[in-house]
Enzyme design. Structure first.
Site, PDB file in Angstrom:
ATOM      1  N   GLU A  15       1.222  -7.146  15.502  1.00  0.00           N
ATOM      2  CA  GLU A  15      -0.202  -7.353  15.315  1.00  0.00           C
ATOM      3  C   GLU A  15      -0.429  -8.457  14.296  1.00  0.00           C
ATOM      4  O   GLU A  15       0.370  -8.664  13.384  1.00  0.00           O
ATOM      5  CB  GLU A  15      -0.857  -6.058  14.852  1.00  0.00           C
ATOM      6  CG  GLU A  15      -0.783  -5.007  15.932  1.00  0.00           C
ATOM      7  CD  GLU A  15      -1.631  -3.781  15.644  1.00  0.00           C
ATOM      8  OE1 GLU A  15      -2.196  -3.241  16.583  1.00  0.00           O
ATOM      9  OE2 GLU A  15      -1.730  -3.389  14.476  1.00  0.00           O
ATOM     10  N   CYS A  51      -5.383  -3.021   6.000  1.00  0.00           N
ATOM     11  CA  CYS A  51      -4.089  -2.870   5.339  1.00  0.00           C
ATOM     12  C   CYS A  51      -3.428  -1.563   5.730  1.00  0.00           C
ATOM     13  O   CYS A  51      -4.030  -0.498   5.606  1.00  0.00           O
ATOM     14  CB  CYS A  51      -4.260  -2.803   3.831  1.00  0.00           C
ATOM     15  SG  CYS A  51      -4.534  -4.350   3.052  1.00  0.00           S
TER      16      CYS A  51
HETATM   17  N1  SAH Z   1       5.550  -4.638   2.950  1.00  0.00           N
HETATM   18  C1  SAH Z   1       4.622  -5.362   2.131  1.00  0.00           C
HETATM   19  C2  SAH Z   1       3.469  -6.019   2.881  1.00  0.00           C
HETATM   20  C3  SAH Z   1       2.746  -5.206   3.925  1.00  0.00           C
HETATM   21  S1  SAH Z   1       1.508  -4.075   3.467  1.00  0.00           S
HETATM   22  C4  SAH Z   1       4.120  -4.469   1.012  1.00  0.00           C
HETATM   23  O1  SAH Z   1       4.434  -3.298   1.017  1.00  0.00           O
HETATM   24  O2  SAH Z   1       3.462  -4.959   0.095  1.00  0.00           O
HETATM   25  C5  SAH Z   1       0.227  -4.944   2.668  1.00  0.00           C
HETATM   26  C6  SAH Z   1      -0.494  -4.091   1.645  1.00  0.00           C
HETATM   27  O3  SAH Z   1      -1.173  -2.980   2.272  1.00  0.00           O
HETATM   28  C7  SAH Z   1       0.450  -3.472   0.639  1.00  0.00           C
HETATM   29  O4  SAH Z   1      -0.087  -3.550  -0.650  1.00  0.00           O
HETATM   30  C8  SAH Z   1       0.509  -2.021   1.087  1.00  0.00           C
HETATM   31  O5  SAH Z   1       0.913  -1.184   0.056  1.00  0.00           O
HETATM   32  C9  SAH Z   1      -0.908  -1.808   1.525  1.00  0.00           C
HETATM   33  N2  SAH Z   1      -1.106  -0.635   2.370  1.00  0.00           N
HETATM   34  C10 SAH Z   1      -0.216  -0.029   3.185  1.00  0.00           C
HETATM   35  N3  SAH Z   1      -0.785   1.027   3.796  1.00  0.00           N
HETATM   36  C11 SAH Z   1      -2.057   1.093   3.351  1.00  0.00           C
HETATM   37  C12 SAH Z   1      -3.152   1.951   3.630  1.00  0.00           C
HETATM   38  N4  SAH Z   1      -3.031   2.962   4.485  1.00  0.00           N
HETATM   39  N5  SAH Z   1      -4.311   1.707   2.998  1.00  0.00           N
HETATM   40  C13 SAH Z   1      -4.454   0.663   2.150  1.00  0.00           C
HETATM   41  N6  SAH Z   1      -3.457  -0.184   1.861  1.00  0.00           N
HETATM   42  C14 SAH Z   1      -2.274   0.021   2.447  1.00  0.00           C
END
Ligand code: SAH
Length: 330
Positions: free
Chosen positions: A83, A324
């Site tokens: 995606e 996110c």
């Molecule tokens: N693997 C990387 C990048 C992908 S996620 C990382 O972990 O940073 C991008 C951002 O979205 C990260 O800060 C992650 O912690 C956040 N994220 C993941 N799941 C989420 C959710 N359910 N709600 C809000 N943010 C989330």
């Protein structure tokens, strides 16, 4: 597009060098969906190229949108799907890129983490997500890139750096380093390596808790790189780069007590280059519970009171799972 096979092909056909440069320029302009639209090439060449190559290594299999956000399900040449998201922040177009098919880190609040890991994306597949969106919005320009889609960018190191070179270079996509952000779950060793590159790219670390036990219960990677190591890497980063370092903190019912706010404030205030991004937790199936309105307000009020520099991130595309941590192709 696979540029080295394009080069080989043109050489085999004994076409002049400048043709290669012309096609590459057309490709990175993000203007064309097909070779056939490149009217600066002969009809015959366009036909042959269409037969032999696909212009993009990703193809649209589904797209959904609301006012500010579009989410595309993109198919790769081996049939895998990823995606990719386009967000319109008041006419600043930001593309959220995936770096892997799935993700091995298995954070319990993240939908991608529930899919498991399938494979790394090639640098071409990373870049082509941008070109895919660029074609849609042409002549508007994509202005910002965030590596916050599916996957852990630092686990796909070589292809990430190769893609960044293409995104950043004047001859290709020409998007400034300061307009690119990478988010990592906190791989301390790679944060150090990244700092040593001394570039101008923004880095964000998914923090989510300053309690080692809780953090490792929701982010298994924290067992490998604990908070002490992560903090050390963070201090190293700001010392080396003198750039701001962003910490992401998703507001869950489990990490928003006043004591959590105090710990978080102490850490963020421990260096003037640390900056906090608060994110409302987006709900996913079998995920964690978002902080309720009351918990959020209390927590943010305390963060304000403790004079922490922070921003509260707007959530885009929540209504159709494009926000996110909601990206999954399962
Ligand atoms: N693997 C990387 C990048 C992908 S996620 C990382 O972990 O940073 C991008 C951002 O979205 C990260 O800060 C992650 O912690 C956040 N994220 C993941 N799941 C989420 C959710 N359910 N709600 C809000 N943010 C989330």
């Amino acid at each position: 597009m696979n540029l080295s096979s394009l080069k080989d092909f043109l050489e085999k056909e004994k076409l002049p060098q400048f043709r290669y440069r012309q096609i590459v320029k057309n490709y990175y302009s993000g203007r064309y969906l097909t070779f056939d639209q490149m009217t600066d090439l002969s009809k015959d060449l366009r036909k042959t190229l269409s037969k032999q190559f696909s212009l993009l290594s990703v193809s649209e299999s589904k797209i959904i949108s609301d006012k500010n956000t579009q989410k595309a399900l993109l198919k790769l040449n081996d049939g895998q799907k990823i995606e990719s998201v386009l967000m319109d922040y008041d006419n600043w177009l930001t593309v959220c890129l995936s770096s892997q098919v799935g993700c091995p880190l298995a954070c319990t609040f993240c939908a991608t983490g529930k899919m498991g890991f399938i494979r790394n994306l090639t640098s071409e597949e990373i870049v082509d997500q941008i070109l895919y969106w660029q074609q849609k919005v042409y002549p508007q320009k994509i202005s910002r890139i965030v590596f916050m889609g599916m996957g852990e960018p630092f686990l796909n190191w070589d292809n990430l750096l190769e893609a960044i070179k293409i995104i950043n270079s004047k001859d290709t996509l020409n998007i400034g380093a300061r307009k690119i952000s990478i988010s990592t779950a906190g791989l301390a060793n790679k944060i150090i390596d990244f700092a040593d590159l001394k570039n101008q790219i923004n880095l964000a670390i998914s923090l989510h808790s300053l309690d080692q036990n809780f953090r490792q219960s929701i982010m298994p990677v924290a067992k490998q790189f604990n908070l002490t190591e992560l903090k050390k890497a963070a201090y190293y980063y700001v010392k080396k780069t003198k750039r701001q370092l962003f910490f992401e903190y998703a507001l869950m019912s489990e990490n928003t007590t006043l004591a959590d706010a105090k710990k978080l404030a102490d850490f963020i205030k421990s260096h003037h280059l640390f900056f906090l991004n608060l994110i409302p937790l987006n709900p996913i199936k079998r995920g964690l519970t978002p902080a309720n309105k009351n918990q959020q307000q209390q927590f943010i009020k305390e963060i304000d009171r403790l004079k922490v520099s922070y921003s509260l991130r707007r959530s885009f595309g929540k209504n159709f799972a494009a926000a996110c941590g909601q990206l999954t192709t399962k």
